[in-house]
Motif scaffolding. Structure first.
Motif, PDB file in Angstrom:
ATOM      1  N   TRP A 232      55.811  -3.504  11.850  1.00  0.00           N
ATOM      2  CA  TRP A 232      55.703  -3.361  13.311  1.00  0.00           C
ATOM      3  C   TRP A 232      54.548  -4.198  13.854  1.00  0.00           C
ATOM      4  O   TRP A 232      54.654  -4.805  14.908  1.00  0.00           O
ATOM      5  N   ASP A 233      53.459  -4.225  13.099  1.00  0.00           N
ATOM      6  CA  ASP A 233      52.307  -5.024  13.520  1.00  0.00           C
ATOM      7  C   ASP A 233      52.623  -6.512  13.409  1.00  0.00           C
ATOM      8  O   ASP A 233      52.252  -7.299  14.278  1.00  0.00           O
ATOM      9  N   ARG A 234      53.337  -6.896  12.355  1.00  0.00           N
ATOM     10  CA  ARG A 234      53.681  -8.304  12.143  1.00  0.00           C
ATOM     11  C   ARG A 234      54.575  -8.829  13.271  1.00  0.00           C
ATOM     12  O   ARG A 234      54.456  -9.982  13.702  1.00  0.00           O
ATOM     13  N   PHE A 235      55.466  -7.986  13.767  1.00  0.00           N
ATOM     14  CA  PHE A 235      56.361  -8.392  14.846  1.00  0.00           C
ATOM     15  C   PHE A 235      55.695  -8.328  16.216  1.00  0.00           C
ATOM     16  O   PHE A 235      56.289  -8.735  17.219  1.00  0.00           O
ATOM     17  N   GLY A 236      54.481  -7.789  16.276  1.00  0.00           N
ATOM     18  CA  GLY A 236      53.794  -7.671  17.553  1.00  0.00           C
ATOM     19  C   GLY A 236      54.233  -6.476  18.377  1.00  0.00           C
ATOM     20  O   GLY A 236      53.856  -6.336  19.553  1.00  0.00           O
ATOM     21  N   LEU A 237      55.006  -5.576  17.773  1.00  0.00           N
ATOM     22  CA  LEU A 237      55.542  -4.440  18.519  1.00  0.00           C
ATOM     23  C   LEU A 237      54.505  -3.344  18.731  1.00  0.00           C
ATOM     24  O   LEU A 237      54.617  -2.562  19.680  1.00  0.00           O
TER      25      LEU A 237
ATOM     26  N   GLN B 285      51.500  -0.456  22.858  1.00  0.00           N
ATOM     27  CA  GLN B 285      50.186  -0.042  23.347  1.00  0.00           C
ATOM     28  C   GLN B 285      49.941  -0.557  24.762  1.00  0.00           C
ATOM     29  O   GLN B 285      49.352   0.150  25.596  1.00  0.00           O
ATOM     30  N   GLU B 286      50.393  -1.773  25.046  1.00  0.00           N
ATOM     31  CA  GLU B 286      50.238  -2.325  26.396  1.00  0.00           C
ATOM     32  C   GLU B 286      50.997  -1.478  27.414  1.00  0.00           C
ATOM     33  O   GLU B 286      50.493  -1.195  28.513  1.00  0.00           O
ATOM     34  N   ALA B 287      52.206  -1.067  27.059  1.00  0.00           N
ATOM     35  CA  ALA B 287      52.994  -0.227  27.963  1.00  0.00           C
ATOM     36  C   ALA B 287      52.320   1.121  28.170  1.00  0.00           C
ATOM     37  O   ALA B 287      52.233   1.631  29.290  1.00  0.00           O
TER      38      ALA B 287
END
Length: 226
Positions: free
Chosen positions: A148-153, A158-160
């Motif tokens: 999930w971190d690798r995909f930037g998700l 967190q931004e949302a």
């Protein structure tokens, strides 16, 4: 009671127990508590776990006891069993569980002992036949958090969450708008949970298909998403 209302009720209870806590912080606290990793159960009796500090003396002693018992075993006519053949067979299985003969001897591959063990195992079984001798499942690990971190998700979710949290700070905690924003945050959480579950399901299905197509024993594999 729905999952959303249960979390909101838990967040309100958290606020009551921790005066001064904002509703978003309370919501985050109960959400983190609900997803915390439980303590791992103790290892099953009779199966020793690999040591990370060298060879465990108790494990070595247990192996010596087991091999000595095999060496002292006798056939039905009273004659001694073929210990050399049995030991070679055991080493073949251990090498299979380690993935290869090289994997078994990786600790010191150039020693004369390693050379003898290598010749013993390859003399007893062909290298290509080792996978069929495994007694342990093939493990296919999946670190869903790392993916999930690798995909930037992780950052995207967190931004949302932070954007909604900023809006919540501008309204009354007890207002209907605050509840609606809390529902939005929960929706973000639930969407991410759903996406992660779908990814794990797709990964599992793909790994099983590959194992069935290429594995020596169909179904002899274990998938470990975490």
């Amino acid at each position: 009671m729905t999952k959303n209302s249960a979390r909101k009720k838990a967040a309100r209870a958290y606020q009551a127990a921790h005066p001064g806590t904002t509703f978003p912080d309370a919501l985050r606290a109960v959400s983190e508590s609900a997803t915390s990793t439980p303590t791992a159960p103790p290892a099953r009796a009779g199966k020793r776990r690999p040591s990370i500090t060298g060879i465990d003396p108790q494990t070595k002693a247990a192996a010596i006891d087991a091999l000595t018992a095999i060496a002292r075993s006798a056939r039905s006519d009273g004659s001694q069993v073929d210990f050399a053949d049995t030991l070679a067979d055991i080493l073949v299985v251990v090498a299979a569980n380690m993935g290869s003969v090289e994997g078994l001897l990786r600790g010191r591959p150039t020693s004369w002992e390693a050379d003898l063990i290598h010749r013993l195992i390859t003399g007893a079984a062909a290298e290509e036949d080792l996978p069929a001798r495994r007694t342990e499942p093939v493990r296919v690990p999946l670190d869903i958090d790392e993916e999930w971190d690798r995909f930037g998700l992780v950052d995207l979710a967190q931004e949302a969450f932070d954007e909604i949290n900023g809006r919540m700070l501008e309204v009354d905690d007890e207002s209907g708008e605050s509840d609606a924003l809390a529902d939005e945050q929960l929706a973000v959480d639930e969407l991410e949970d759903s996406d992660r579950a779908a990814y794990i399901s797709a990964f599992t299905a793909s790994a099983r298909q590959i194992a069935q197509e290429h594995g020596p024993h169909r179904g002899h594999h274990q998938l470990i998403p975490r």
